[in-house]
Design a protein around this motif. Structure first.
Motif, PDB file in Angstrom:
ATOM      1  N   VAL A  51      35.383  50.465  29.675  1.00 38.75           N
ATOM      2  CA  VAL A  51      35.985  49.210  30.134  1.00 38.75           C
ATOM      3  C   VAL A  51      34.909  48.171  30.445  1.00 38.75           C
ATOM      4  O   VAL A  51      33.748  48.506  30.694  1.00 38.75           O
ATOM      5  CB  VAL A  51      36.871  49.422  31.385  1.00 38.75           C
ATOM      6  CG1 VAL A  51      37.977  50.414  31.093  1.00 38.75           C
ATOM      7  CG2 VAL A  51      36.037  49.840  32.584  1.00 38.75           C
ATOM      8  N   GLN A  52      35.308  46.916  30.448  1.00 42.93           N
ATOM      9  CA  GLN A  52      34.424  45.822  30.848  1.00 42.93           C
ATOM     10  C   GLN A  52      34.463  45.696  32.366  1.00 42.93           C
ATOM     11  O   GLN A  52      35.537  45.622  32.965  1.00 42.93           O
ATOM     12  CB  GLN A  52      34.895  44.512  30.202  1.00 42.93           C
ATOM     13  CG  GLN A  52      34.018  43.318  30.526  1.00 42.93           C
ATOM     14  CD  GLN A  52      34.552  42.019  29.932  1.00 42.93           C
ATOM     15  OE1 GLN A  52      35.656  41.988  29.384  1.00 42.93           O
ATOM     16  NE2 GLN A  52      33.782  40.958  30.043  1.00 42.93           N
ATOM     17  N   ILE A  53      33.287  45.682  32.990  1.00 41.43           N
ATOM     18  CA  ILE A  53      33.181  45.550  34.440  1.00 41.43           C
ATOM     19  C   ILE A  53      32.885  44.094  34.770  1.00 41.43           C
ATOM     20  O   ILE A  53      31.898  43.534  34.291  1.00 41.43           O
ATOM     21  CB  ILE A  53      32.073  46.458  35.002  1.00 41.43           C
ATOM     22  CG1 ILE A  53      32.323  47.923  34.605  1.00 41.43           C
ATOM     23  CG2 ILE A  53      31.976  46.310  36.515  1.00 41.43           C
ATOM     24  CD1 ILE A  53      33.606  48.505  35.122  1.00 41.43           C
ATOM     25  N   ILE A  54      33.733  43.483  35.605  1.00 38.80           N
ATOM     26  CA  ILE A  54      33.615  42.049  35.884  1.00 38.80           C
ATOM     27  C   ILE A  54      33.465  41.838  37.398  1.00 38.80           C
ATOM     28  O   ILE A  54      34.426  42.023  38.154  1.00 38.80           O
ATOM     29  CB  ILE A  54      34.832  41.277  35.368  1.00 38.80           C
ATOM     30  CG1 ILE A  54      35.026  41.545  33.866  1.00 38.80           C
ATOM     31  CG2 ILE A  54      34.679  39.774  35.636  1.00 38.80           C
ATOM     32  CD1 ILE A  54      36.275  40.935  33.290  1.00 38.80           C
ATOM     33  N   PRO A  55      32.279  41.456  37.871  1.00 41.60           N
ATOM     34  CA  PRO A  55      32.080  41.211  39.315  1.00 41.60           C
ATOM     35  C   PRO A  55      32.828  39.965  39.776  1.00 41.60           C
ATOM     36  O   PRO A  55      32.917  38.962  39.052  1.00 41.60           O
ATOM     37  CB  PRO A  55      30.564  41.014  39.433  1.00 41.60           C
ATOM     38  CG  PRO A  55      29.995  41.556  38.163  1.00 41.60           C
ATOM     39  CD  PRO A  55      31.028  41.338  37.116  1.00 41.60           C
ATOM     40  N   ASN A  56      33.357  40.014  40.979  1.00 38.42           N
ATOM     41  CA  ASN A  56      34.047  38.892  41.615  1.00 38.42           C
ATOM     42  C   ASN A  56      33.438  38.600  42.971  1.00 38.42           C
ATOM     43  O   ASN A  56      32.671  39.400  43.508  1.00 38.42           O
ATOM     44  CB  ASN A  56      35.524  39.211  41.813  1.00 38.42           C
ATOM     45  CG  ASN A  56      36.372  38.972  40.570  1.00 38.42           C
ATOM     46  OD1 ASN A  56      37.471  39.461  40.468  1.00 38.42           O
ATOM     47  ND2 ASN A  56      35.870  38.221  39.612  1.00 38.42           N
ATOM     48  N   ASN A  57      33.829  37.478  43.568  1.00 41.31           N
ATOM     49  CA  ASN A  57      33.359  37.117  44.904  1.00 41.31           C
ATOM     50  C   ASN A  57      33.901  38.039  45.985  1.00 41.31           C
ATOM     51  O   ASN A  57      33.321  38.153  47.061  1.00 41.31           O
ATOM     52  CB  ASN A  57      33.744  35.670  45.232  1.00 41.31           C
ATOM     53  CG  ASN A  57      32.921  34.665  44.459  1.00 41.31           C
ATOM     54  OD1 ASN A  57      31.758  34.906  44.151  1.00 41.31           O
ATOM     55  ND2 ASN A  57      33.521  33.541  44.117  1.00 41.31           N
ATOM     56  N   SER A  58      35.048  38.673  45.720  1.00 44.34           N
ATOM     57  CA  SER A  58      35.650  39.573  46.696  1.00 44.34           C
ATOM     58  C   SER A  58      36.462  40.627  45.968  1.00 44.34           C
ATOM     59  O   SER A  58      36.712  40.519  44.761  1.00 44.34           O
ATOM     60  CB  SER A  58      36.557  38.811  47.679  1.00 44.34           C
ATOM     61  OG  SER A  58      37.757  38.423  47.041  1.00 44.34           O
ATOM     62  N   THR A  59      36.898  41.648  46.707  1.00 46.11           N
ATOM     63  CA  THR A  59      37.713  42.704  46.094  1.00 46.11           C
ATOM     64  C   THR A  59      39.109  42.221  45.731  1.00 46.11           C
ATOM     65  O   THR A  59      39.776  42.834  44.895  1.00 46.11           O
ATOM     66  CB  THR A  59      37.829  43.913  47.038  1.00 46.11           C
ATOM     67  OG1 THR A  59      38.321  43.470  48.310  1.00 46.11           O
ATOM     68  CG2 THR A  59      36.486  44.607  47.223  1.00 46.11           C
TER      69      THR A  59
END
Length: 292
Positions: free
Chosen positions: A130-138
């Protein structure tokens, strides 16, 4: 009296969960009530306190798996007039939230970098492609999940309930004893009624920079604590952001700043340091997510 408390948003983040538990404890102990104010980042949460927009902020500082939350440390160093009132230790249990019919339908996973790192082994074994996409929060990506059935997010089970989303897998953090330490932060010139820790101070935190990068520059201030029998529970460095190879050192100490030996240590430290910032003394409270 009512307080305003900044935290990393949107609603459903672990920072908000810690803030809710803190408010519950505070209300029972003192009768003080509070309003929660979500902000897009940890730095903005602390900036809100520094600017007087809120009285307090609840921010993560250290995770038992991934270590320190660097944004919190950097913001504390850069902002003046902030003081730690209390430390909260909260267990962290991650869930995989998605509208997908099964793990094999998921193509991308969103979450805060800390949460992604705390689940990296599980992700590698269960969702290796899968593609892992970081965000500012959960919780930032949770609004997307109802429209995109190939997407998933790592967040708390409480967040899944708040957003009315299904949980595909629970307890996916790589280590079961996962916990995060949060700080409750105020202005250091806050009115007395806002000094609402209600616990005896057992720890202190400070940070310093050194006047020069030379042999023995760090050992000299550390030796001051050793000679006075003051135990360090954490030491960590962060770049000063002025020049490569220059660092700020953050220390947690198992003592109260007001203790005579700590006052003696602070007096002795001055000759070895460029800048010293004292973030205050505080008690440590373990909070139980079952109380939510």
């Amino acid at each position: 009296m009512s307080l305003s408390i900044a935290h990393l948003g949107p609603p459903g983040t672990y920072a908000e969960q810690a803030a809710v538990l803190y408010v519950n404890w505070l209300t029972k102990a003192t009768g003080i009530e509070a309003t929660l104010c979500p902000y897009p980042s940890i730095a903005q949460s602390l900036q809100a306190v520094a600017a007087g927009k809120t009285q307090l902020a609840v921010v993560p500082v250290e995770n038992s798996i991934e270590g320190s939350v660097t944004m919190t440390m950097d913001a504390l160093w850069q902002l003046d007039s902030l003081q730690i009132q209390l430390a909260l230790v909260m267990p962290i249990v991650h869930s995989l939230i998605s509208g997908a019919s099964g793990l094999d339908k998921i193509e991308k996973v969103y979450s805060h970098p800390q949460a992604l790192a705390q689940c990296q082994n599980w992700l590698g074994q269960s969702l290796p492609n899968v593609q892992i996409i970081p965000n500012n929060s959960t919780t930032e990506a949770l609004q997307l999940l109802k429209q995109d059935l190939t997407a998933a997010a790592i967040a708390s089970s409480r967040a899944a309930q708040l957003y009315n989303l299904p949980i595909l897998a629970q307890g996916i953090n790589d280590y079961p004893e996962n916990c995060t330490r949060f700080w409750v932060v105020s202005q250091n010139n806050a009115k007395f009624e806002y000094h609402i820790n209600n616990l005896n101070p057992t720890h202190s935190s400070l940070a310093f920079s050194l006047p020069a990068n030379m042999p023995g520059a760090l050992i000299k201030p550390l030796q001051v604590f050793a000679e006075l029998g003051i135990n360090l529970s954490r030491i960590e460095s962060r770049p000063t952001k002025r020049s490569l190879g220059e660092y700020v050192f953050f220390l947690d100490l198992e003592t109260d700043i007001q203790q005579p030996k700590m006052q003696s240590a602070l007096a002795d430290l001055i000759e070895y340091l460029e800048i010293l910032k004292i973030f205050g003394s505080y008690g440590v409270l373990a909070v139980n997510t079952l109380e939510l």
